[in-house]
Design an enzyme around this catalytic site. Structure first.
Site, PDB file in Angstrom:
ATOM      1  N   CYS A   2      33.375  47.630  35.247  1.00 41.69           N
ATOM      2  CA  CYS A   2      33.431  48.992  34.622  1.00 41.69           C
ATOM      3  C   CYS A   2      34.317  49.661  34.873  1.00 41.69           C
ATOM      4  CB  CYS A   2      32.101  49.149  35.400  1.00 41.69           C
ATOM      5  SG  CYS A   2      31.841  48.864  37.043  1.00 41.69           S
ATOM      6  N   ARG A  27      37.459  43.884  30.193  1.00 40.89           N
ATOM      7  CA  ARG A  27      36.761  43.789  31.391  1.00 40.89           C
ATOM      8  C   ARG A  27      35.255  43.567  31.278  1.00 40.89           C
ATOM      9  NH1 ARG A  27      39.544  46.525  36.381  1.00 40.89           N
ATOM     10  NH2 ARG A  27      41.520  46.133  35.879  1.00 40.89           N
ATOM     11  N   TRP A  75      28.887  48.565  33.674  1.00 40.05           N
ATOM     12  CA  TRP A  75      28.426  47.277  33.732  1.00 40.05           C
ATOM     13  C   TRP A  75      27.043  47.303  34.492  1.00 40.05           C
ATOM     14  CZ3 TRP A  75      27.950  43.198  37.484  1.00 40.05           C
ATOM     15  CH2 TRP A  75      27.721  42.022  37.009  1.00 40.05           C
ATOM     16  N   ASN A 100      31.579  53.899  39.374  1.00 41.59           N
ATOM     17  CA  ASN A 100      31.569  52.457  39.627  1.00 41.59           C
ATOM     18  C   ASN A 100      31.320  51.822  40.751  1.00 41.59           C
ATOM     19  OD1 ASN A 100      32.847  52.249  37.141  1.00 41.59           O
ATOM     20  ND2 ASN A 100      34.808  51.674  37.895  1.00 41.59           N
ATOM     21  N   GLY A 101      30.191  50.992  40.818  1.00 41.84           N
ATOM     22  CA  GLY A 101      29.769  50.078  42.009  1.00 41.84           C
ATOM     23  C   GLY A 101      28.441  50.496  42.297  1.00 41.84           C
ATOM     24  N   GLU A 483      36.229  23.664  37.410  1.00 38.02           N
ATOM     25  CA  GLU A 483      36.775  24.863  36.877  1.00 38.02           C
ATOM     26  C   GLU A 483      36.449  24.693  35.277  1.00 38.02           C
ATOM     27  OE1 GLU A 483      37.627  27.626  37.228  1.00 38.02           O
ATOM     28  OE2 GLU A 483      38.987  28.350  35.423  1.00 38.02           O
ATOM     29  N   LYS A 487      34.355  27.205  32.741  1.00 33.34           N
ATOM     30  CA  LYS A 487      34.908  27.995  31.421  1.00 33.34           C
ATOM     31  C   LYS A 487      34.043  27.483  30.333  1.00 33.34           C
ATOM     32  CE  LYS A 487      37.303  29.538  32.841  1.00 33.34           C
ATOM     33  NZ  LYS A 487      37.974  30.428  33.668  1.00 33.34           N
ATOM     34  N   GLU A 490      30.999  29.869  30.702  1.00 28.85           N
ATOM     35  CA  GLU A 490      31.425  31.211  30.598  1.00 28.85           C
ATOM     36  C   GLU A 490      31.552  31.553  29.108  1.00 28.85           C
ATOM     37  OE1 GLU A 490      34.266  32.946  34.217  1.00 28.85           O
ATOM     38  OE2 GLU A 490      34.921  31.382  32.966  1.00 28.85           O
ATOM     39  N   HIS A 506      24.033   9.417  43.423  1.00 29.53           N
ATOM     40  CA  HIS A 506      23.230  10.238  44.113  1.00 29.53           C
ATOM     41  C   HIS A 506      22.218  11.189  43.659  1.00 29.53           C
ATOM     42  CE1 HIS A 506      25.113   8.056  47.460  1.00 29.53           C
ATOM     43  NE2 HIS A 506      26.199   8.594  47.001  1.00 29.53           N
ATOM     44  N   LYS A 605      35.186  41.400  34.035  1.00 26.67           N
ATOM     45  CA  LYS A 605      36.252  40.878  34.601  1.00 26.67           C
ATOM     46  C   LYS A 605      36.569  41.952  35.948  1.00 26.67           C
ATOM     47  CE  LYS A 605      40.519  39.143  33.537  1.00 26.67           C
ATOM     48  NZ  LYS A 605      40.415  37.652  33.670  1.00 26.67           N
TER      49      LYS A 605
HETATM   50  N1  GLU Z   1      25.654  51.140  39.569  1.00 24.13           N
HETATM   51  C1  GLU Z   1      25.733  51.988  38.442  1.00 24.13           C
HETATM   52  C2  GLU Z   1      25.017  51.636  37.119  1.00 24.13           C
HETATM   53  O1  GLU Z   1      24.219  50.566  37.221  1.00 24.13           O
HETATM   54  C3  GLU Z   1      27.410  51.934  37.944  1.00 24.13           C
HETATM   55  C4  GLU Z   1      27.583  50.517  37.297  1.00 24.13           C
HETATM   56  C5  GLU Z   1      29.085  50.385  37.135  1.00 24.13           C
HETATM   57  O2  GLU Z   1      29.895  50.018  38.033  1.00 24.13           O
HETATM   58  O3  GLU Z   1      29.324  50.381  35.871  1.00 24.13           O
HETATM   59  O4  GLU Z   1      24.739  52.397  36.382  1.00 24.13           O
END
Ligand code: GLU
Length: 610
Positions: A2, A27, A75, A100-101, A483, A487, A490, A506, A605
């Site tokens: 984010c 990202r 995100w 963010n977080g 890997e 890929k 993903e 096995h 990302k």
């Molecule tokens: N935890 C926050 C949310 O869910 C921030 C997420 C983020 O880092 O975009 O809104």
């Protein structure tokens, strides 16, 4: 992951914020929003789920102007992907916040704040920041001290930017766990979660440190550490080149980045190896002193970086005569682990901001590791700053969410690390010279591997209707099979599993039928004959195989087996070379399936949350 962008200027900042978000777009995110304080001190907010373009369209339809603003790409971690959960979040139509977080104790805070009469209009953890700051403002009426007091209540990781309608002309930012960088302009200043967002407006940056809170106005930036003391942080002049709009004629960033590998691997080697030797100083000024004492290496990483670390374990134990363990960062950080004597902790991360890896590094500092080294692609990132030694991969900005060139440059760096430790640890000059010569051949061999592109594009057709696949490898090609499977998962969303070929009998052999393509990465070494037996086991059960093999390995295509000849290379660099066809295979399968190759669903990302 984010993204955050903020600006305090005299000019209208809306376009700067949008361009910043676009530059962080790669990202991965699910919604975007801005809050703007206009010249009459009115707070405007526009939020949209989906792409930044949706937000841009909304702003074009209903233009907003203002010289102070904050913007966000989300995100989701707490609360679904809805407009109400998108940032910025407000409290009392006065305080605006982007974050963010994760605020881990948000439920308790939410209960307390609700009891205080605050109304929540989203399901996010973030909204507690807005209300908590507003609550503190009722006491101090000073935004800086309100934020300084509020953050003391938050557990978890955050990078946050706060704006107060009643205190215009500034934003307050706070960092704990999630990166934030201040961009310095002339008569205007900026904030972002990554310098890439601000490159159109400045190249002068202050990277905030853990626990920092800063006040940013048009003409002044004041930074306070976690004790509240005012501090001077270094101003760094960035030389990063980044044009997010430039795919250089390729259809996707991922394809461009796959094709860049010969060049970026050459850049990663340049000036760091001579004809027969390695310049150990590339790991840092104290590298020789530290590497000479290493008896054990503990590697910590996540995702693709974990696979490069796994490959390095084979190299380090075989060639550098040291024992080596590797562990996923999110596991390592929450268990008690044994620290071997003279242990070097090696962390690997493209961004240098991967939350789990960074936490593991911080934890390791208290555990008694002799020293730490990071393999990283971003100078000035937290991982690099906080490690004793660092090796910078020269991959350049990697935009595709699925990592390609970061992986092969990490492998290149790890092979150089093997040489550097081995030199001090009984590797013969002959062995060293052989390894260095193999490294010298890498760029040209990668070039040659890329010529398989057309053949693989055709091959990809055969995978488009499949739902499952199996990847097999042995020895140092086992992580490459892993890997390859990652890929494919993903970007094409085809379920793919990787196994060490010896494990087939096995369990996974039970899965084999004509709907389960088996991709085999064949080495050309003492394990080849063993692998051939594994291939026969698959054939006997009606499996369809795609074998990537050295042409000297004597695999023949037939009804049930398609052989793709990979250039003949020195065994030591084979894992790096065999990565290329597997990247191309995932790419072309994803293109045929029509998925969003550069921004695959649900992924982001630079994973800066736990
Ligand atoms: N935890 C926050 C949310 O869910 C921030 C997420 C983020 O880092 O975009 O809104």
């Amino acid at each position: 992951m984010c993204g955050i962008v903020g600006a305090v200027a005299e000019r209208n900042v809306v376009e700067i914020l949008l361009e910043g978000l676009r530059r962080l777009e790669y990202r991965g995110y699910d919604s975007a929003g801005v809050a703007i304080l206009d010249d009459n001190n009115h707070l405007h907010r526009v939020r949209k789920t989906g792409k930044v373009q949706e937000l841009a369209n909304a702003l074009e339809a209903n233009p907003v102007r203002g010289s102070i603003g904050i913007a966000h790409t989300r995100w989701a971690t707490h609360g679904g992907v809805t407009e109400a959960n998108a940032h910025p979040h407000f409290s009392a139509e006065r305080v605006a916040v982007v974050h963010n977080g994760i605020i881990e104790n948000y439920q308790n805070l939410r209960r307390e704040l609700t009891a205080d009469g605050y109304h929540f209009s989203s399901d996010t953890d973030t909204e507690t920041i807005a209300h908590q700051v507003d609550k503190e403002l009722q006491q101090t009426n000073d935004l800086l001290s309100a934020v300084q007091t509020a953050v003391k209540k938050f557990d978890g990781a955050y990078g946050t930017v706060v704006m107060d309608k009643q205190d215009p002309g500034k934003v307050i930012v706070a960092r704990s766990g999630s990166p934030l960088v201040i961009g310095l302009g002339i008569g205007e200043n900026f904030i972002a979660s990554d310098q890439l967002a601000l490159l159109p407006v400045t190249r002068r940056f202050i990277f905030l440190e853990e626990g920092d809170v800063a006040e940013i106005s048009r003409t002044k930036v004041s930074v306070y550490d976690q004790t509240g003391a005012q501090v001077q942080r270094k101003v760094i002049e960035s030389d990063i080149q980044h044009d997010a709009g430039d795919k250089a004629g390729y259809r996707h960033y991922m394809l461009k980045e796959i094709h860049e590998q010969p060049v970026v691997v050459r850049n990663t080697l340049q000036g760091r190896i001579s004809e027969h030797d390695i310049n150990t100083e590339v790991f840092g000024v104290k590298a020789d002193e530290i590497l000479a004492k290493v008896k054990h290496v503990q590697i910590i990483a996540c995702g693709t970086s974990y696979h490069s670390g796994m490959t390095a374990r084979y190299w380090l134990e075989q060639h550098a005569n040291v024992s080596c363990n590797i562990e996923i960062a999110s596991e390592f950080r929450y268990r008690k682990s044994y620290v071997h004597p003279n242990s070097l902790l090696v962390t690997i991360s493209q961004s240098g901001e991967t939350a789990d890896t960074l936490a593991a590094l911080r934890l390791a500092k208290d555990l008694g590791y002799m020293a730490s080294l990071s393999i990283c692609n971003v100078p000035g990132s937290s991982l690099v700053r906080e490690s004793d030694l660092a090796f910078m991969t020269m991959a350049g900005a990697e935009i595709g969410v699925a990592s390609t060139k970061a992986f092969t440059t990490q492998l290149t760096g790890l092979l150089m690390l093997t040489a550097a430790i081995g030199k001090h640890n009984g590797m013969s000059p002959n062995q060293l010279e052989k390894m260095i010569s193999a490294l010298h051949t890498l760029p040209a061999k990668l070039e040659e591997a890329l010529t398989l592109s057309q053949e693989i594009e055709l091959l990809a057709e055969e995978f488009a209707d499949k739902h499952h696949s199996l990847f097999l490898g042995r020895g140092d090609q086992y992580p490459i099979a892993m890997e390859g499977a990652l890929k494919l998962k993903e970007i094409s969303y085809i379920h793919a599993e990787a196994y060490a070929s010896g494990e087939l009998k096995h369990g996974p052999l039970a899965l084999i039928d004509e709907n389960m393509p088996v991709i085999v990465v064949a080495p050309n070494n003492e394990l080849l004959e063993k692998l051939k037996s594994n291939v026969e086991e698959v054939r006997a059960r009606g499996g369809i195989m795609y074998v990537f093999a050295d042409k000297d390995a004597n695999f023949q295509s037939d009804d049930t087996m398609r052989v793709i000849n990979v250039p003949h290379v020195d065994q030591i660099i084979a894992p790096i070379i065999y990565t290329i066809p597997l990247q191309l295979l995932s790419y072309y399968v994803a293109v045929i399936k029509g998925t969003d190759v550069d921004q695959p669903r649900n992924l982001a990302k630079s994973v800066t949350v736990e």
